[in-house]
Design a protein around this motif. Structure first.
Motif, PDB file in Angstrom:
ATOM      1  N   LYS A  30       0.842  -1.193   0.000  1.00 15.49           N
ATOM      2  CA  LYS A  30       0.000   0.000   0.000  1.00 15.49           C
ATOM      3  C   LYS A  30       0.875   1.240   0.000  1.00 15.49           C
ATOM      4  O   LYS A  30       1.802   1.355   0.784  1.00 15.49           O
ATOM      5  CB  LYS A  30      -0.906  -0.008   1.236  1.00 15.49           C
ATOM      6  N   GLU A  31       0.576   2.178  -0.893  1.00 19.18           N
ATOM      7  CA  GLU A  31       1.295   3.448  -0.930  1.00 19.18           C
ATOM      8  C   GLU A  31       0.368   4.542  -0.431  1.00 19.18           C
ATOM      9  O   GLU A  31      -0.725   4.732  -0.955  1.00 19.18           O
ATOM     10  CB  GLU A  31       1.764   3.770  -2.343  1.00 19.18           C
ATOM     11  N   MET A  32       0.793   5.243   0.627  1.00 17.14           N
ATOM     12  CA  MET A  32      -0.002   6.326   1.201  1.00 17.14           C
ATOM     13  C   MET A  32       0.276   7.604   0.421  1.00 17.14           C
ATOM     14  O   MET A  32       1.377   7.818  -0.056  1.00 17.14           O
ATOM     15  CB  MET A  32       0.354   6.529   2.676  1.00 17.14           C
ATOM     16  N   ALA A  38       4.827  11.648   4.094  1.00 14.55           N
ATOM     17  CA  ALA A  38       6.293  11.665   4.086  1.00 14.55           C
ATOM     18  C   ALA A  38       6.898  10.867   5.229  1.00 14.55           C
ATOM     19  O   ALA A  38       8.057  11.018   5.533  1.00 14.55           O
ATOM     20  CB  ALA A  38       6.778  13.103   4.143  1.00 14.55           C
ATOM     21  N   GLY A  39       6.119  10.015   5.871  1.00  8.92           N
ATOM     22  CA  GLY A  39       6.576   9.292   7.053  1.00  8.92           C
ATOM     23  C   GLY A  39       7.683   8.308   6.810  1.00  8.92           C
ATOM     24  O   GLY A  39       8.786   8.464   7.289  1.00  8.92           O
ATOM     25  N   GLY A  40       7.422   7.266   6.061  1.00  8.45           N
ATOM     26  CA  GLY A  40       8.432   6.249   5.830  1.00  8.45           C
ATOM     27  C   GLY A  40       7.823   4.937   5.414  1.00  8.45           C
ATOM     28  O   GLY A  40       6.633   4.827   5.182  1.00  8.45           O
ATOM     29  N   ASP A  41       8.668   3.928   5.326  1.00 12.26           N
ATOM     30  CA  ASP A  41       8.253   2.588   4.928  1.00 12.26           C
ATOM     31  C   ASP A  41       8.113   1.720   6.171  1.00 12.26           C
ATOM     32  O   ASP A  41       9.009   1.687   7.013  1.00 12.26           O
ATOM     33  CB  ASP A  41       9.274   1.977   3.978  1.00 12.26           C
ATOM     34  N   LEU A  42       6.992   1.010   6.268  1.00  8.97           N
ATOM     35  CA  LEU A  42       6.718   0.161   7.419  1.00  8.97           C
ATOM     36  C   LEU A  42       6.885  -1.300   7.030  1.00  8.97           C
ATOM     37  O   LEU A  42       6.329  -1.747   6.024  1.00  8.97           O
ATOM     38  CB  LEU A  42       5.301   0.398   7.944  1.00  8.97           C
ATOM     39  N   TYR A  43       7.641  -2.035   7.849  1.00 11.39           N
ATOM     40  CA  TYR A  43       7.927  -3.448   7.599  1.00 11.39           C
ATOM     41  C   TYR A  43       7.357  -4.308   8.720  1.00 11.39           C
ATOM     42  O   TYR A  43       7.370  -3.905   9.883  1.00 11.39           O
ATOM     43  CB  TYR A  43       9.437  -3.671   7.508  1.00 11.39           C
ATOM     44  N   CYS A  44       6.895  -5.504   8.366  1.00 13.32           N
ATOM     45  CA  CYS A  44       6.340  -6.444   9.331  1.00 13.32           C
ATOM     46  C   CYS A  44       7.385  -6.801  10.379  1.00 13.32           C
ATOM     47  O   CYS A  44       8.525  -7.117  10.048  1.00 13.32           O
ATOM     48  CB  CYS A  44       5.858  -7.703   8.608  1.00 13.32           C
ATOM     49  N   GLY A  45       6.973  -6.766  11.641  1.00 11.45           N
ATOM     50  CA  GLY A  45       7.869  -7.106  12.730  1.00 11.45           C
ATOM     51  C   GLY A  45       8.149  -8.594  12.839  1.00 11.45           C
ATOM     52  O   GLY A  45       9.068  -9.003  13.548  1.00 11.45           O
ATOM     53  N   GLN A  46       7.375  -9.419  12.145  1.00 11.70           N
ATOM     54  CA  GLN A  46       7.600 -10.861  12.208  1.00 11.70           C
ATOM     55  C   GLN A  46       8.417 -11.380  11.028  1.00 11.70           C
ATOM     56  O   GLN A  46       9.433 -12.030  11.220  1.00 11.70           O
ATOM     57  CB  GLN A  46       6.263 -11.603  12.269  1.00 11.70           C
ATOM     58  N   CYS A  47       7.988 -11.076   9.801  1.00 18.20           N
ATOM     59  CA  CYS A  47       8.667 -11.657   8.635  1.00 18.20           C
ATOM     60  C   CYS A  47       9.480 -10.644   7.832  1.00 18.20           C
ATOM     61  O   CYS A  47      10.221 -11.024   6.940  1.00 18.20           O
ATOM     62  CB  CYS A  47       7.655 -12.343   7.712  1.00 18.20           C
ATOM     63  N   GLY A  48       9.335  -9.352   8.136  1.00 19.20           N
ATOM     64  CA  GLY A  48      10.115  -8.330   7.453  1.00 19.20           C
ATOM     65  C   GLY A  48       9.557  -7.864   6.124  1.00 19.20           C
ATOM     66  O   GLY A  48      10.205  -7.101   5.421  1.00 19.20           O
ATOM     67  N   LEU A  51       5.125  -3.487   4.196  1.00 23.34           N
ATOM     68  CA  LEU A  51       3.676  -3.375   4.310  1.00 23.34           C
ATOM     69  C   LEU A  51       3.151  -2.105   3.662  1.00 23.34           C
ATOM     70  O   LEU A  51       2.177  -2.126   2.931  1.00 23.34           O
ATOM     71  CB  LEU A  51       3.251  -3.393   5.780  1.00 23.34           C
ATOM     72  N   VAL A  52       3.774  -0.979   4.001  1.00 18.13           N
ATOM     73  CA  VAL A  52       3.283   0.327   3.566  1.00 18.13           C
ATOM     74  C   VAL A  52       4.468   1.225   3.269  1.00 18.13           C
ATOM     75  O   VAL A  52       5.461   1.211   3.989  1.00 18.13           O
ATOM     76  CB  VAL A  52       2.420   0.986   4.672  1.00 18.13           C
ATOM     77  N   THR A  53       4.345   2.011   2.220  1.00 16.00           N
ATOM     78  CA  THR A  53       5.351   3.017   1.927  1.00 16.00           C
ATOM     79  C   THR A  53       4.692   4.391   2.013  1.00 16.00           C
ATOM     80  O   THR A  53       3.563   4.565   1.584  1.00 16.00           O
ATOM     81  CB  THR A  53       6.011   2.774   0.549  1.00 16.00           C
ATOM     82  N   GLY A  54       5.372   5.341   2.644  1.00 12.06           N
ATOM     83  CA  GLY A  54       4.828   6.687   2.804  1.00 12.06           C
ATOM     84  C   GLY A  54       3.855   6.825   3.950  1.00 12.06           C
ATOM     85  O   GLY A  54       3.037   7.727   3.967  1.00 12.06           O
ATOM     86  N   MET A  55       3.945   5.971   4.954  1.00 17.03           N
ATOM     87  CA  MET A  55       3.014   6.001   6.083  1.00 17.03           C
ATOM     88  C   MET A  55       3.505   6.973   7.142  1.00 17.03           C
ATOM     89  O   MET A  55       4.699   7.026   7.430  1.00 17.03           O
ATOM     90  CB  MET A  55       2.925   4.597   6.678  1.00 17.03           C
ATOM     91  N   PRO A  56       2.606   7.739   7.749  1.00 17.31           N
ATOM     92  CA  PRO A  56       3.016   8.680   8.784  1.00 17.31           C
ATOM     93  C   PRO A  56       3.468   8.030  10.082  1.00 17.31           C
ATOM     94  O   PRO A  56       3.898   8.702  10.988  1.00 17.31           O
ATOM     95  CB  PRO A  56       1.777   9.550   8.994  1.00 17.31           C
ATOM     96  N   GLY A  57       3.403   6.719  10.196  1.00 17.75           N
ATOM     97  CA  GLY A  57       3.974   6.010  11.338  1.00 17.75           C
ATOM     98  C   GLY A  57       3.309   6.290  12.658  1.00 17.75           C
ATOM     99  O   GLY A  57       2.148   5.979  12.843  1.00 17.75           O
ATOM    100  N   ARG A  58       4.038   6.866  13.599  1.00 18.21           N
ATOM    101  CA  ARG A  58       3.534   7.036  14.965  1.00 18.21           C
ATOM    102  C   ARG A  58       2.289   7.895  15.053  1.00 18.21           C
ATOM    103  O   ARG A  58       1.618   7.904  16.068  1.00 18.21           O
ATOM    104  CB  ARG A  58       4.633   7.609  15.848  1.00 18.21           C
TER     105      ARG A  58
END
Length: 82
Positions: A30-32, A38-48, A51-58
């Motif tokens: 998914k691209e936000m 402008a947040g960043g890329d989010l990766y799964c904590g289990q398999c790496g 998941l998402v690119t451009g997510m605002p994260g926190r």
């Protein structure tokens, strides 16, 4: 270069809970878009998996992201730099 974040794995939310499950089906990522994208890329904590690119994260609250590959539930508010 985008910020890279690894997410914390959490338990599946209870049915009807306030949490929103963002479920992206494989094989895409998914691209936000928008002002907060402008947040960043989010990766799964289990398999790496990415998941998402451009997510605002926190700034994301009350939601979980289910991994498209391993189906683990990830907490985007727990994003830590990888």
């Amino acid at each position: 270069m985008p910020n890279i974040f690894r997410l914390k794995i959490v338990a599946a939310p209870e049915p009807g809970a306030a949490s929103v499950v963002i479920d992206f089906d494989a094989p895409g990522t998914k691209e936000m878009e928008g002002a907060d994208a402008a947040g960043g890329d989010l990766y799964c904590g289990q398999c790496g998996a990415l998941l998402v690119t451009g997510m605002p994260g926190r700034r994301v609250r009350n939601s979980v992201i289910r991994c498209k590959l391993c189906r683990a539930y990830n907490d985007p508010s727990s994003a830590t730099p990888a």
